[in-house]
Write a protein that holds these residues in place. Sequence first.
Motif, PDB file in Angstrom:
ATOM      1  N   ILE A   7      13.473   9.304   6.898  1.00 60.15           N
ATOM      2  CA  ILE A   7      12.232   8.558   6.679  1.00 60.15           C
ATOM      3  C   ILE A   7      11.392   8.661   7.945  1.00 60.15           C
ATOM      4  O   ILE A   7      11.893   8.448   9.048  1.00 60.15           O
ATOM      5  CB  ILE A   7      12.506   7.082   6.344  1.00 60.15           C
ATOM      6  N   GLU A   8      10.127   8.990   7.754  1.00 58.66           N
ATOM      7  CA  GLU A   8       9.210   9.135   8.884  1.00 58.66           C
ATOM      8  C   GLU A   8       7.930   8.375   8.592  1.00 58.66           C
ATOM      9  O   GLU A   8       7.398   8.437   7.476  1.00 58.66           O
ATOM     10  CB  GLU A   8       8.886  10.614   9.082  1.00 58.66           C
ATOM     11  N   GLN A   9       7.422   7.655   9.591  1.00 59.03           N
ATOM     12  CA  GLN A   9       6.158   6.950   9.415  1.00 59.03           C
ATOM     13  C   GLN A   9       5.023   7.927   9.688  1.00 59.03           C
ATOM     14  O   GLN A   9       4.927   8.502  10.769  1.00 59.03           O
ATOM     15  CB  GLN A   9       6.047   5.754  10.347  1.00 59.03           C
ATOM     16  N   LEU A  10       4.155   8.113   8.699  1.00 55.69           N
ATOM     17  CA  LEU A  10       3.002   9.000   8.852  1.00 55.69           C
ATOM     18  C   LEU A  10       1.796   8.242   9.383  1.00 55.69           C
ATOM     19  O   LEU A  10       0.988   8.788  10.127  1.00 55.69           O
ATOM     20  CB  LEU A  10       2.656   9.651   7.516  1.00 55.69           C
ATOM     21  N   ALA A  11       1.669   6.989   8.972  1.00 56.22           N
ATOM     22  CA  ALA A  11       0.568   6.105   9.364  1.00 56.22           C
ATOM     23  C   ALA A  11       1.015   4.682   9.023  1.00 56.22           C
ATOM     24  O   ALA A  11       1.994   4.505   8.305  1.00 56.22           O
ATOM     25  CB  ALA A  11      -0.702   6.468   8.589  1.00 56.22           C
ATOM     26  N   PRO A  12       0.317   3.671   9.536  1.00 59.24           N
ATOM     27  CA  PRO A  12       0.685   2.311   9.149  1.00 59.24           C
ATOM     28  C   PRO A  12       0.674   2.164   7.623  1.00 59.24           C
ATOM     29  O   PRO A  12      -0.299   2.516   6.964  1.00 59.24           O
ATOM     30  CB  PRO A  12      -0.391   1.446   9.806  1.00 59.24           C
ATOM     31  N   GLY A  13       1.786   1.716   7.067  1.00 60.74           N
ATOM     32  CA  GLY A  13       1.882   1.528   5.622  1.00 60.74           C
ATOM     33  C   GLY A  13       2.062   2.810   4.831  1.00 60.74           C
ATOM     34  O   GLY A  13       1.917   2.814   3.613  1.00 60.74           O
ATOM     35  N   LEU A  14       2.418   3.922   5.500  1.00 56.41           N
ATOM     36  CA  LEU A  14       2.648   5.188   4.800  1.00 56.41           C
ATOM     37  C   LEU A  14       3.868   5.879   5.395  1.00 56.41           C
ATOM     38  O   LEU A  14       3.862   6.280   6.564  1.00 56.41           O
ATOM     39  CB  LEU A  14       1.425   6.102   4.896  1.00 56.41           C
ATOM     40  N   TYR A  15       4.895   6.000   4.569  1.00 57.19           N
ATOM     41  CA  TYR A  15       6.163   6.581   4.999  1.00 57.19           C
ATOM     42  C   TYR A  15       6.525   7.748   4.098  1.00 57.19           C
ATOM     43  O   TYR A  15       6.368   7.669   2.879  1.00 57.19           O
ATOM     44  CB  TYR A  15       7.283   5.539   4.951  1.00 57.19           C
ATOM     45  N   THR A  26      10.636  15.360  -1.264  1.00 55.20           N
ATOM     46  CA  THR A  26       9.848  14.502  -0.375  1.00 55.20           C
ATOM     47  C   THR A  26       8.987  13.561  -1.208  1.00 55.20           C
ATOM     48  O   THR A  26       8.327  13.989  -2.154  1.00 55.20           O
ATOM     49  CB  THR A  26       8.957  15.358   0.545  1.00 55.20           C
ATOM     50  N   THR A  27       9.028  12.271  -0.845  1.00 55.21           N
ATOM     51  CA  THR A  27       8.227  11.273  -1.550  1.00 55.21           C
ATOM     52  C   THR A  27       7.501  10.400  -0.537  1.00 55.21           C
ATOM     53  O   THR A  27       7.902  10.317   0.626  1.00 55.21           O
ATOM     54  CB  THR A  27       9.130  10.377  -2.433  1.00 55.21           C
ATOM     55  N   LEU A  28       6.435   9.751  -0.968  1.00 62.01           N
ATOM     56  CA  LEU A  28       5.652   8.860  -0.108  1.00 62.01           C
ATOM     57  C   LEU A  28       5.843   7.418  -0.571  1.00 62.01           C
ATOM     58  O   LEU A  28       5.917   7.156  -1.777  1.00 62.01           O
ATOM     59  CB  LEU A  28       4.177   9.235  -0.147  1.00 62.01           C
ATOM     60  N   HIS A  29       5.879   6.494   0.411  1.00 60.66           N
ATOM     61  CA  HIS A  29       6.123   5.084   0.105  1.00 60.66           C
ATOM     62  C   HIS A  29       5.291   4.204   1.028  1.00 60.66           C
ATOM     63  O   HIS A  29       4.894   4.624   2.111  1.00 60.66           O
ATOM     64  CB  HIS A  29       7.610   4.756   0.285  1.00 60.66           C
ATOM     65  N   SER A  31       6.422   1.439   2.442  1.00 62.04           N
ATOM     66  CA  SER A  31       7.270   0.781   3.443  1.00 62.04           C
ATOM     67  C   SER A  31       8.618   1.491   3.494  1.00 62.04           C
ATOM     68  O   SER A  31       8.970   2.249   2.589  1.00 62.04           O
ATOM     69  CB  SER A  31       7.482  -0.690   3.096  1.00 62.04           C
ATOM     70  N   ILE A  32       9.359   1.199   4.550  1.00 59.62           N
ATOM     71  CA  ILE A  32      10.711   1.750   4.665  1.00 59.62           C
ATOM     72  C   ILE A  32      11.576   1.195   3.541  1.00 59.62           C
ATOM     73  O   ILE A  32      12.326   1.931   2.895  1.00 59.62           O
ATOM     74  CB  ILE A  32      11.323   1.401   6.035  1.00 59.62           C
ATOM     75  N   SER A  33      11.461  -0.098   3.293  1.00 60.73           N
ATOM     76  CA  SER A  33      12.295  -0.710   2.252  1.00 60.73           C
ATOM     77  C   SER A  33      11.984  -0.132   0.869  1.00 60.73           C
ATOM     78  O   SER A  33      12.885   0.037   0.050  1.00 60.73           O
ATOM     79  CB  SER A  33      12.162  -2.229   2.257  1.00 60.73           C
ATOM     80  N   ALA A  34      10.726   0.206   0.607  1.00 61.62           N
ATOM     81  CA  ALA A  34      10.380   0.826  -0.678  1.00 61.62           C
ATOM     82  C   ALA A  34      11.037   2.198  -0.809  1.00 61.62           C
ATOM     83  O   ALA A  34      11.523   2.561  -1.886  1.00 61.62           O
ATOM     84  CB  ALA A  34       8.867   0.951  -0.818  1.00 61.62           C
ATOM     85  N   ALA A  35      11.071   2.951   0.273  1.00 62.38           N
ATOM     86  CA  ALA A  35      11.736   4.262   0.256  1.00 62.38           C
ATOM     87  C   ALA A  35      13.231   4.095   0.019  1.00 62.38           C
ATOM     88  O   ALA A  35      13.827   4.818  -0.789  1.00 62.38           O
ATOM     89  CB  ALA A  35      11.478   5.005   1.563  1.00 62.38           C
ATOM     90  N   LEU A  36      13.833   3.135   0.706  1.00 62.87           N
ATOM     91  CA  LEU A  36      15.263   2.894   0.540  1.00 62.87           C
ATOM     92  C   LEU A  36      15.589   2.500  -0.896  1.00 62.87           C
ATOM     93  O   LEU A  36      16.530   3.015  -1.502  1.00 62.87           O
ATOM     94  CB  LEU A  36      15.725   1.800   1.502  1.00 62.87           C
ATOM     95  N   LYS A  37      14.797   1.591  -1.440  1.00 61.78           N
ATOM     96  CA  LYS A  37      15.025   1.132  -2.814  1.00 61.78           C
ATOM     97  C   LYS A  37      14.867   2.284  -3.806  1.00 61.78           C
ATOM     98  O   LYS A  37      15.663   2.435  -4.729  1.00 61.78           O
ATOM     99  CB  LYS A  37      14.089  -0.012  -3.161  1.00 61.78           C
ATOM    100  N   HIS A  38      13.843   3.109  -3.601  1.00 58.44           N
ATOM    101  CA  HIS A  38      13.601   4.265  -4.474  1.00 58.44           C
ATOM    102  C   HIS A  38      14.839   5.160  -4.537  1.00 58.44           C
ATOM    103  O   HIS A  38      15.317   5.498  -5.617  1.00 58.44           O
ATOM    104  CB  HIS A  38      12.394   5.063  -3.970  1.00 58.44           C
ATOM    105  N   TYR A  39      15.338   5.538  -3.379  1.00 59.85           N
ATOM    106  CA  TYR A  39      16.482   6.444  -3.363  1.00 59.85           C
ATOM    107  C   TYR A  39      17.766   5.738  -3.784  1.00 59.85           C
ATOM    108  O   TYR A  39      18.635   6.358  -4.385  1.00 59.85           O
ATOM    109  CB  TYR A  39      16.628   7.111  -1.997  1.00 59.85           C
ATOM    110  N   GLY A  40      17.883   4.475  -3.488  1.00 57.11           N
ATOM    111  CA  GLY A  40      19.070   3.729  -3.906  1.00 57.11           C
ATOM    112  C   GLY A  40      19.205   3.620  -5.406  1.00 57.11           C
ATOM    113  O   GLY A  40      20.310   3.558  -5.932  1.00 57.11           O
TER     114      GLY A  40
END
Length: 107
Positions: A7-15, A26-29, A31-40
């Motif tokens: 997970i990499e932060q591209l900009a505030p509120g964009l991961y 590769t997907t965009l989210h 927040s970090i937690s949204a990315a984690l939940k997506h893959y989980g």
Amino acid sequence: MILQLDIEQLAPGLYEAHCECQTPPTTLHGSISAALKHYGTDIPADFCRFVEVRYDGVSSGTTAVTRLANEPEAMARQLMGLAAAVYEACQDMTSARRASAGTAKER
């Protein structure tokens, strides 16, 4: 099998999250937690049970895929805390090196 989720932060509120097991990888989210939940929730349990999450140069270590779906906020806080601690340690090392170099020049 242990998957790696980056997970990499591209900009505030964009991961950007990247995991080879997914299509697209590769997907965009928002927040970090949204990315984690997506893959989980997207990684099938019969395919993989464990994952290593990397964020900003730090690793979560090996954790259960179910934790991504069930505890995304706690994991996100943990990853951000680890990244902040590493950043602070690097700053301390840089300051110590500069101070040491200054002392050596004075001699």
